[in-house]
Scaffold this active site. Structure first.
Site, PDB file in Angstrom:
ATOM      1  N   SER A 157      49.635  10.279  26.466  1.00 13.82           N
ATOM      2  CA  SER A 157      49.417  10.047  27.900  1.00 13.82           C
ATOM      3  C   SER A 157      48.525   8.850  28.171  1.00 13.82           C
ATOM      4  O   SER A 157      48.591   8.252  29.256  1.00 13.82           O
ATOM      5  CB  SER A 157      48.821  11.296  28.562  1.00 13.82           C
ATOM      6  OG  SER A 157      47.544  11.592  28.024  1.00 13.82           O
ATOM      7  N   GLY A 160      47.298   6.798  21.652  1.00  9.44           N
ATOM      8  CA  GLY A 160      48.621   7.396  21.557  1.00  9.44           C
ATOM      9  C   GLY A 160      49.648   6.633  22.365  1.00  9.44           C
ATOM     10  O   GLY A 160      50.771   6.385  21.902  1.00  9.44           O
ATOM     11  N   TYR A 176      33.303  18.337  16.839  1.00 13.79           N
ATOM     12  CA  TYR A 176      34.355  17.330  16.740  1.00 13.79           C
ATOM     13  C   TYR A 176      34.455  16.812  15.308  1.00 13.79           C
ATOM     14  O   TYR A 176      35.557  16.720  14.738  1.00 13.79           O
ATOM     15  CB  TYR A 176      34.060  16.185  17.701  1.00 13.79           C
ATOM     16  CG  TYR A 176      35.083  15.071  17.674  1.00 13.79           C
ATOM     17  CD1 TYR A 176      36.327  15.215  18.284  1.00 13.79           C
ATOM     18  CD2 TYR A 176      34.803  13.861  17.036  1.00 13.79           C
ATOM     19  CE1 TYR A 176      37.263  14.193  18.250  1.00 13.79           C
ATOM     20  CE2 TYR A 176      35.738  12.833  17.005  1.00 13.79           C
ATOM     21  CZ  TYR A 176      36.961  13.007  17.618  1.00 13.79           C
ATOM     22  OH  TYR A 176      37.889  11.998  17.571  1.00 13.79           O
TER      23      TYR A 176
END
Length: 279
Positions: free
Chosen positions: A12, A16, A151
């Site tokens: 989105s 990516g 993370y």
């Protein structure tokens, strides 16, 4: 090349999106997936601006049924799958005492188990094509960073899993690589929804350390940020190299940063570095 099919998750925005466009420009039939297809406008615009076509599909990496439907749909429509790029992920900022364990579980669900969901579903088809399994991790998958414990733990887990899987998959004709970006100038931090002043005010005994980290290391990170398009070239390299390396960094900064850890046998170099960030 025009017959080769790559599926990329998390397209989105940011890396990516840039990787999907770059792959299509290089001749790959690119299946660009995202959890919420109502957020695909930027992706469509980028493809149109670049003069390429993308096959945009819904895929939620945390939902095994969604993953299976997406992979099955690609095989039904295109007859093959030659590469997967696991890019979808979620950031998190916090420290153990102030986080809940459920916070950590959610980070692992997206960043680790989501990668496994997609990879497991894709592997039979990658074996059939002699394909490639590429996972975007992070320099945070090599060097643990203060206030990014959850993370980094998820990215460490992905790196360990893929490093262990790589020789097994290679025996069956599938190449496995990880791509390690440093800071990328994208919507990643904004998507976490952080207001740093609020975070510092709520950090209690950790406020000073967090303030020092944000004003020092985080500021340095962002001043070193690559564009998503620049970082995407390393994904493309892993897709197209005759014999891709297992570990691919996206910049000189990322190579230097991860190199500190990879040459740090007793851990003292990394601890000396990261302690300085919060001091």
């Amino acid at each position: 090349m025009s017959s080769k099919v790559v599926l990329i998750t998390g397209t989105s925005s940011g890396l990516g999106l840039a990787a999907a466009v770059a792959a299509a420009q290089s001749g790959w039939h690119t299946v660009a997936t995202l959890r919420d297809t109502s957020r695909a406008d930027s992706l469509r615009k980028a493809a149109a601006d670049a003069g390429v076509e993308l096959d945009i599909r819904q895929l939620d990496v945390t939902d095994e049924a969604s993953v299976a439907a997406a992979i099955d749909g690609v095989i039904a429509d295109h007859g093959r799958l030659d590469a997967v790029v696991n890019n979808a992920g979620a950031g998190h900022f916090g420290t153990l005492e102030n986080d809940t364990v459920d916070d950590v579980r959610q980070v692992m669900e997206v960043n680790f188990f989501g990668v496994l969901n997609v990879s497991k579903a894709a592997l039979p088809h990658l074996r059939a094509s002699g394909g490639r399994l590429i996972t975007v991790t992070s320099v945070g998958g090599v060097v643990g960073q203060p206030f990014s414990e959850a993370y980094c733990a998820a990215k460490f887990a992905v790196e360990g899993y893929m490093e262990s899987l790589a020789p097994v998959a290679d025996k069956l004709g599938v190449s496995v690589s990880v791509v390690e970006p440093g800071p990328v100038a994208s919507e990643f931090f904004g998507n976490i929804g952080l207001d740093m002043e609020t975070e510092i005010a709520a950090a209690g005994p950790y406020a000073e350390a967090l303030n020092n980290l944000v004003s020092g290391f985080v500021a340095e990170l962002m001043s070193s940020a690559q564009t998503p398009a620049a970082a995407a070239q390393s994904v493309l390299k892993a897709l197209t190299a005759d014999r891709p390396a297992f570990r691919v960094q996206t910049s000189d900064w990322a190579r230097d940063f991860t190199g500190t850890k990879l040459a740090d046998v007793d851990g003292s170099a990394v601890q000396g570095l990261t302690r300085g960030w919060v001091a």
